[in-house]
Design a protein around this motif. Structure first.
Motif, short mmCIF file in Angstrom:
data_model
loop_
_atom_site.label_atom_id
_atom_site.label_comp_id
_atom_site.label_asym_id
_atom_site.label_seq_id
_atom_site.Cartn_x
_atom_site.Cartn_y
_atom_site.Cartn_z
N GLU A 494 -6.24 -7.77 1.47
CA GLU A 494 -5.79 -6.73 1.19
C GLU A 494 -4.67 -6.42 1.48
N GLU A 495 -5.76 -5.24 2.14
CA GLU A 495 -4.78 -4.41 2.83
C GLU A 495 -4.23 -4.87 3.89
N LEU A 496 -4.47 -5.95 5.31
CA LEU A 496 -3.99 -6.59 5.91
C LEU A 496 -2.39 -6.75 5.00
N GLY A 498 -0.87 -5.74 2.61
CA GLY A 498 -0.23 -4.87 2.53
C GLY A 498 0.77 -4.39 3.87
N GLN A 499 -0.10 -4.32 4.72
CA GLN A 499 0.52 -3.59 5.41
C GLN A 499 1.11 -4.68 6.83
N VAL A 534 0.14 -3.91 -0.99
CA VAL A 534 0.81 -2.56 -0.76
C VAL A 534 0.33 -1.71 -1.62
N ARG A 536 -3.29 -1.21 -2.11
CA ARG A 536 -4.20 -1.53 -1.89
C ARG A 536 -4.19 -0.94 -0.60
N TYR A 537 -3.38 -0.96 0.65
CA TYR A 537 -3.30 -0.87 1.32
C TYR A 537 -2.67 0.95 1.81
N GLU A 538 -2.10 1.70 0.94
CA GLU A 538 -1.34 2.67 0.63
C GLU A 538 -2.74 3.13 0.50
N ARG A 540 -5.53 3.53 1.19
CA ARG A 540 -6.83 2.93 2.01
C ARG A 540 -7.05 4.55 3.19
N SER A 548 -0.74 -1.50 13.59
CA SER A 548 0.36 -2.61 13.49
C SER A 548 0.92 -3.47 14.94
N PRO A 562 -1.42 3.88 6.32
CA PRO A 562 -0.71 4.11 4.41
C PRO A 562 -0.38 5.67 4.13
#
Length: 562
Positions: A494-496, A498-499, A534, A536-538, A540, A548, A562
């Motif tokens: 999920e983080e990836l 979002g990134q 996004v 969840r990524y933010e 982190r 990236s 993030p």
């Protein structure tokens, strides 16, 4: 049922790689099982020019090597694979050194193999026979009468031969799909693609296609020719797979909407097609026309299935049930998973357990997994002509493979997944996320396709944690730690995701987007699933940023934190 029929525990219809590996796994699990394999072709089968499905990846490799105990055969009679390698399209594709290259520069921690299918199936036939499997060759299955209310199945194998009674019957007949046709279980898919292939008694080595020393020196820890090499273009890819016999398998796979099957469905047409789209490959083949060993085609190869396992003790395995796409060699993985689930059902039943609920659970798990694999291919072939999007997609697909099915299979979790609501929920969560990210790749592709060249993308160098994911498949975790790791892996996905959204959106906005692109990025911001990724990524930890570069063809001009 005939009183004179011979009685078996398991009748396996089809003695190719799927049926023979299932027979071996069943005998390893319970040596007392009476197993018969019915195969229409006589052994030995030819080496090299036999069947495709020659490239394995980690799940199938683990299955063959560790679960079935074939390490000696794989090490001595097959080739160690040097990973997946892709060359993205550039110009007229006459200079491989200018093409964006995706692939590893050193051996991966967990081995996989290039498989000469004839050589492997001959070895499996000898092995299962030695273990007491009744491996009958030159036998055609005419029909199967499926038992009801706990009665045995009756397998008819010839007008002048007695039928076989079996408690279990497993269809491993491949695309013939005997039971699927009989029961009306076929499920058409929207993925429409075709393939043509041939074997050539010649060692095709892409390393020789350029004398650029800098390009040759990029890969110092292995041989490019031992990779599964893919030559990629809009709507197509071409495989180059080395075989231990010294031959090379070459195949064209193309989406029907972009490349008509009639354009490459004969050898002459296939060579003309290669002349146009992959001239360096075509030139090599034309220098060795006399060494071509065969030529085969497969039209509209992808299909699904409504049910693969039944509490009435019949099963479909391998391509007798589901066929997805050969891009990532997923057929061997699905075979391994399916055979394991079937072995679990048979051994539980033999122990006196009621397998009704297990059959339903295993069926659901397998069909969900096949859908997770499918979304990586369906509608994605146009992206193959976009180097930046395709490299990011392949890295995403690799990460999700190691983080989810790889982790679960290595830890023998699939047969127990129904006992863990949290783990099954995370599998469903992965499916939803993966589906939306694949749609995102298509949308990103439609915003533009800038030419790219002279880039080398090694996934192990682009993301530090990817080695940990790879090794983590074989970490040997207990159930509690496995569930924790699985949940962390899904969080990472999920983080990836979002990134990916943040990075692509920023880059498009920096380029001064047109109205259509602005409207697209605004839809991404308001998409609930992407917005959650996004967020969840933010959240982190900023002290541990994710590079990236996996999204930007290796460009590291600005860290996206993030």
């Amino acid at each position: 049922m005939s009183e004179t029929a011979e009685r078996l525990d398991v009748a396996i219809l089809g003695g190719g790689i799927t049926g023979l590996t299932l027979a071996l796994q069943l005998k390893r699990a319970d040596p007392e099982l009476r197993v018969t394999v019915l195969e229409r072709q006589e052994h030995p089968v030819p080496e090299a020019a036999h069947k495709v499905g020659e490239s394995s990846v980690e799940v199938q490799a683990h299955y063959l090597r560790d679960i079935l105990g074939l390490a000696d055969h794989l090490d001595s009679e097959q080739l160690h694979k040097f990973g997946l390698r892709m060359f993205l399209t550039h110009g007229d594709n006459t200079d491989i050194a200018r093409r964006v290259e995706y692939g590893q520069i050193a051996e991966a921690p967990l081995a996989s193999y290039q498989l000469d299918r004839g050589r492997l199936e001959n070895a499996l036939g000898r092995l299962v026979t030695g273990l007491g499997v009744d491996f009958r060759q030159g036998v055609k299955v005419r029909d199967v009468d499926l038992g009801t209310a706990g009665t045995d199945h009756l397998v008819h194998i010839g007008a002048d031969q007695s039928p076989l009674r079996a408690r279990w019957v497993v269809d491993a007949t491949g695309r013939a799909g005997l039971l699927k046709r009989k029961l009306g279980l076929a499920r058409p898919l929207g993925h429409r693609a075709n393939a043509a292939w041939f074997r050539i008694e010649h060692e095709v080595d892409v390393q020789r296609w350029s004398d650029d020393e800098q390009w040759q020196d990029r890969v110092a820890g292995g041989l490019r020719r031992l990779s599964t090499n893919h030559l990629m273009g809009p709507g197509y890819w071409v495989w180059l797979i080395p075989l231990a016999s010294g031959s090379t398998s070459i195949g064209i796979v193309a989406e029907d909407a972009a490349h008509s099957f009639e354009g490459f469905n004969t050898l002459e047409r296939a060579l003309d097609w290669l002349d146009e789209h992959e001239p360096q490959c075509a030139a090599e083949v034309r220098r060795h026309l006399a060494e071509i060993q065969d030529f085969r085609v497969m039209k509209d190869y992808a299909y699904g299935c409504q049910q693969v396992y039944s509490e009435d003790r019949w099963c479909l395995t391998g391509e007798a049930g589901v066929s997805i796409d050969p891009l990532y060699s997923s057929g061997g993985d699905l075979m391994a998973i399916s055979n394991g689930l079937i072995t679990d059902l048979v051994t539980r039943d033999r122990g006196g357990e009621d397998i009704t609920e297990k059959a339903v659970a295993h069926n659901q798990v397998y069909l969900v997994l096949s859908e997770i694999w499918l979304v990586a291919y369906e509608g994605q072939y146009p992206v193959m002509g976009n180097a930046q999007v395709m490299v990011a997609k392949v890295i995403w697909d690799t990460i999700i493979y190691w983080a989810v099915p790889g982790l679960l299979f290595f830890h023998d979790k699939f047969r127990r997944l129904g006992e863990s609501p949290a783990a099954f929920a995370n599998l469903q969560r992965t499916w939803l996320l993966h589906t939306r990210v694949q749609e995102f790749f298509r949308e990103w592709h439609h915003t533009g396709n800038e030419p790219a060249s002279d880039v080398f993308a090694d996934p192990y160098s682009l993301l530090e944690f990817i080695v940990d994911l790879h090794n983590g498949m074989a970490a040997g975790l207990d159930d509690d730690k496995l569930e924790e790791q699985f949940a962390r892996n899904v969080d990472l996905l999920e983080e990836l995701a979002g990134q990916l959204v943040v990075t692509v959106t920023r880059r498009l906005e920096e380029q001064g987007p047109d109205d259509a692109t602005r409207a697209r990025t605004e839809r991404w911001r308001t998409d609930a699933l992407l917005a959650e990724a996004v967020a969840r990524y933010e959240r982190r930890d900023g002290s541990d940023p994710i590079d990236s570069a996996w999204i930007t063809l290796g460009a590291r001009n600005e860290a996206v934190r993030p």
